[in-house]
Scaffold this active site. Structure first.
Site, PDB file in Angstrom:
ATOM      1  CD  GLU A   1      -8.909   2.258  -2.367  1.00 53.21           C
ATOM      2  OE1 GLU A   1      -9.589   1.289  -2.791  1.00 53.21           O
ATOM      3  OE2 GLU A   1      -8.198   2.188  -1.346  1.00 53.21           O
ATOM      4  NE  ARG A  58      -3.873   7.180  -2.824  1.00 54.11           N
ATOM      5  CZ  ARG A  58      -4.973   7.622  -3.427  1.00 54.11           C
ATOM      6  NH1 ARG A  58      -4.946   8.797  -4.045  1.00 54.11           N
ATOM      7  NH2 ARG A  58      -6.095   6.920  -3.420  1.00 54.11           N
ATOM      8  CG  HIS A  92      -4.785   2.566  -3.984  1.00 53.00           C
ATOM      9  ND1 HIS A  92      -4.432   3.878  -3.798  1.00 53.00           N
ATOM     10  CD2 HIS A  92      -4.588   2.309  -5.311  1.00 53.00           C
ATOM     11  CE1 HIS A  92      -4.029   4.402  -4.949  1.00 53.00           C
ATOM     12  NE2 HIS A  92      -4.119   3.469  -5.886  1.00 53.00           N
ATOM     13  NE  ARG A 137      -3.416   2.641   2.394  1.00 50.93           N
ATOM     14  CZ  ARG A 137      -3.907   3.304   3.429  1.00 50.93           C
ATOM     15  NH1 ARG A 137      -3.703   2.858   4.656  1.00 50.93           N
ATOM     16  NH2 ARG A 137      -4.596   4.413   3.264  1.00 50.93           N
ATOM     17  CG  HIS A 138      -0.885   4.838  -1.131  1.00 53.19           C
ATOM     18  ND1 HIS A 138      -1.098   5.721  -0.100  1.00 53.19           N
ATOM     19  CD2 HIS A 138      -2.097   4.348  -1.484  1.00 53.19           C
ATOM     20  CE1 HIS A 138      -2.396   5.788   0.152  1.00 53.19           C
ATOM     21  NE2 HIS A 138      -3.030   4.960  -0.664  1.00 53.19           N
TER      22      HIS A 138
END
Length: 200
Positions: free
Chosen positions: A78, A57, A143, A7-8
């Site tokens: 996302e 991101r 995400h 995940r970012h």
């Protein structure tokens, strides 16, 4: 195939406890530091293929992990959160049980993408990665929603049964002919990492 899901790092809206969905919100200074700190954990697995969501991101997180020039795939983006985009979680919690039901994958924000649809597109992304004859270790920078969807699709884990996916965290799954095995979830920088393939 070993599937690494990252995940970012934290974004400006994450820090403000605002839902962002597919809105293109940049990493915060903390998020950039988190991603840089996670880099050696991910590098130890030596991914041969890197894919990201097209949002900034995730692309910046991949660069900070040491993998610039990655391949973008919108299926790893996302979910669209519709009318909830930009709202603070505290406000949503005050409105009743809808927020908890959404976190559990049982409610769709007005105008948003259902969790079932998110799971379907992420499953298609996983299928394409598995069809690659190269196999090996694949890194996907994505995400929280898509990671929860992968766990549901491959392991039958409903979102209500797992803790939230932390920013700049690593989830590791091994995908074989007999199914998928979860080796690590929410691995952060500084934590004991899952052993890379081929090491004892």
């Amino acid at each position: 195939m070993r599937l690494l899901l990252v995940r970012h790092g934290e974004t400006v809206w994450n820090a403000e406890r605002r839902l962002q969905g597919d809105r293109d919100i940049p990493l915060s200074a903390t998020g950039r530091a988190q991603a840089s700190a996670l880099a050696p954990v991910v590098a130890a697995h030596a991914p041969a293929c890197v894919v990201t969501s097209p949002l900034a991101r995730t692309r910046e997180t991949a660069e900070l992990l040491g993998f610039p020039g990655e391949r973008h795939d919108a299926r790893w983006q996302e979910a669209d959160l519709g009318d909830w985009t930009g709202l603070r979680t505290a406000v949503l919690r005050e409105r009743g049980g809808a927020y908890a039901a959404w976190r559990a994958g049982r409610f769709t924000p007005p105008g948003g993408e259902p969790f079932a649809a998110l799971t379907e597109r992420v499953a298609a992304g996983v299928a394409d990665l598995r069809a690659d004859p190269g196999g090996g270790v694949v890194l996907v920078v994505t995400h929280g929603g898509p990671i929860r969807a992968v766990l549901r699709h491959l392991l039958g884990l409903e979102p209500a049964r797992i803790v939230p996916v932390g920013p700049a965290s690593l989830t590791v799954l091994d995908l074989g002919v007999d199914g998928a095995r979860l080796h690590g979830y929410n691995i952060r920088a500084g934590a004991e990492a899952v052993q890379p393939v081929g090491r004892s």
